[in-house]
Design a protein around this motif. Structure first.
Motif, PDB file in Angstrom:
ATOM      1  N   ALA A  38      19.631   2.424 -15.505  1.00 32.71           N
ATOM      2  CA  ALA A  38      21.058   2.806 -14.883  1.00 32.71           C
ATOM      3  C   ALA A  38      19.912   3.964 -12.912  1.00 32.71           C
ATOM      4  O   ALA A  38      20.736   3.768 -11.888  1.00 32.71           O
ATOM      5  N   LEU A  39      18.971   4.169 -12.993  1.00 32.84           N
ATOM      6  CA  LEU A  39      18.475   4.631 -12.413  1.00 32.84           C
ATOM      7  C   LEU A  39      18.042   3.700 -11.328  1.00 32.84           C
ATOM      8  O   LEU A  39      17.996   4.134  -9.956  1.00 32.84           O
ATOM      9  N   ILE A  41      19.415   1.469 -10.704  1.00 34.58           N
ATOM     10  CA  ILE A  41      20.717   0.689 -10.261  1.00 34.58           C
ATOM     11  C   ILE A  41      20.617   1.786  -8.928  1.00 34.58           C
ATOM     12  O   ILE A  41      21.753   1.384  -8.118  1.00 34.58           O
ATOM     13  N   VAL A  42      20.993   2.730  -9.832  1.00 30.06           N
ATOM     14  CA  VAL A  42      21.540   4.296  -8.340  1.00 30.06           C
ATOM     15  C   VAL A  42      20.258   3.694  -7.421  1.00 30.06           C
ATOM     16  O   VAL A  42      21.241   3.878  -6.373  1.00 30.06           O
ATOM     17  N   ILE A  43      19.097   3.727  -7.859  1.00 27.37           N
ATOM     18  CA  ILE A  43      18.489   3.453  -6.476  1.00 27.37           C
ATOM     19  C   ILE A  43      18.488   2.563  -5.180  1.00 27.37           C
ATOM     20  O   ILE A  43      19.050   2.532  -4.047  1.00 27.37           O
ATOM     21  N   GLN A  44      18.636   1.320  -5.808  1.00 30.99           N
ATOM     22  CA  GLN A  44      19.353   0.346  -5.306  1.00 30.99           C
ATOM     23  C   GLN A  44      20.200   0.199  -4.512  1.00 30.99           C
ATOM     24  O   GLN A  44      21.088   0.184  -3.682  1.00 30.99           O
ATOM     25  N   VAL A  45      21.638   0.775  -5.182  1.00 32.14           N
ATOM     26  CA  VAL A  45      22.899   1.203  -4.140  1.00 32.14           C
ATOM     27  C   VAL A  45      22.665   2.233  -3.322  1.00 32.14           C
ATOM     28  O   VAL A  45      23.091   2.030  -2.405  1.00 32.14           O
ATOM     29  N   LEU A  46      21.968   3.066  -3.686  1.00 30.77           N
ATOM     30  CA  LEU A  46      21.634   3.780  -2.258  1.00 30.77           C
ATOM     31  C   LEU A  46      20.883   4.297  -1.611  1.00 30.77           C
ATOM     32  O   LEU A  46      21.018   3.956  -0.681  1.00 30.77           O
ATOM     33  N   SER A  59      12.510   0.007  -6.577  1.00 30.23           N
ATOM     34  CA  SER A  59      13.321   0.875  -6.743  1.00 30.23           C
ATOM     35  C   SER A  59      13.098   1.163  -8.549  1.00 30.23           C
ATOM     36  O   SER A  59      13.253   2.065  -9.080  1.00 30.23           O
ATOM     37  N   ALA A  63      12.238   4.048 -10.413  1.00 31.79           N
ATOM     38  CA  ALA A  63      12.986   4.983 -11.231  1.00 31.79           C
ATOM     39  C   ALA A  63      12.206   5.211 -12.916  1.00 31.79           C
ATOM     40  O   ALA A  63      12.974   5.901 -13.684  1.00 31.79           O
TER      41      ALA A  63
END
Length: 107
Positions: A38-39, A41-46, A59, A63
């Motif tokens: 999840a972290l 994915i969040v880093i990639q999206v941000l 990323s 994470a």
């Protein structure tokens, strides 16, 4: 000739204790893995939203660094449960091994 006395205090390895330990460790491990994913994915999206693409390896490393201490705080109950279950199983296993060692020494 006297027959040797049989000891009835043989420690038994309870399969339920081992099963509980395995289950607790698996749950804690899966929760930590889920947090890591999840972290990442969040880093990639941000990074994409900010217009600064970051390689997935970077990323994932970030994470991983963030997930370790965060999982210790977020999943405290599961961590303690897994530790206690493994400690109980280990204690029973050591008691059984010591009993076997004593039985073999008597022969």
């Amino acid at each position: 000739m006297a027959t040797p006395e049989k000891k009835t205090d043989t420690p038994e390895l309870d399969p339920a204790v081992r099963s509980r330990a395995n289950k607790a460790v698996a749950i804690y491990g899966l929760l930590r893995l889920g947090l890591f994913i999840a972290l990442t994915i969040v880093i990639q999206v941000l990074a994409l939203l900010l217009g600064a693409p970051v390689p997935i390896v970077i990323s994932a490393l970030l994470a991983l660094i963030v997930a370790f201490p965060l999982s210790m705080l977020m999943f405290r109950k599961q961590r303690v449960e897994a530790t206690n279950a493994v400690a109980e199983w280990s204690a029973k296993r050591k008691a059984k091994k010591e009993w076997v060692r004593q039985e073999l020494a008597e022969r």
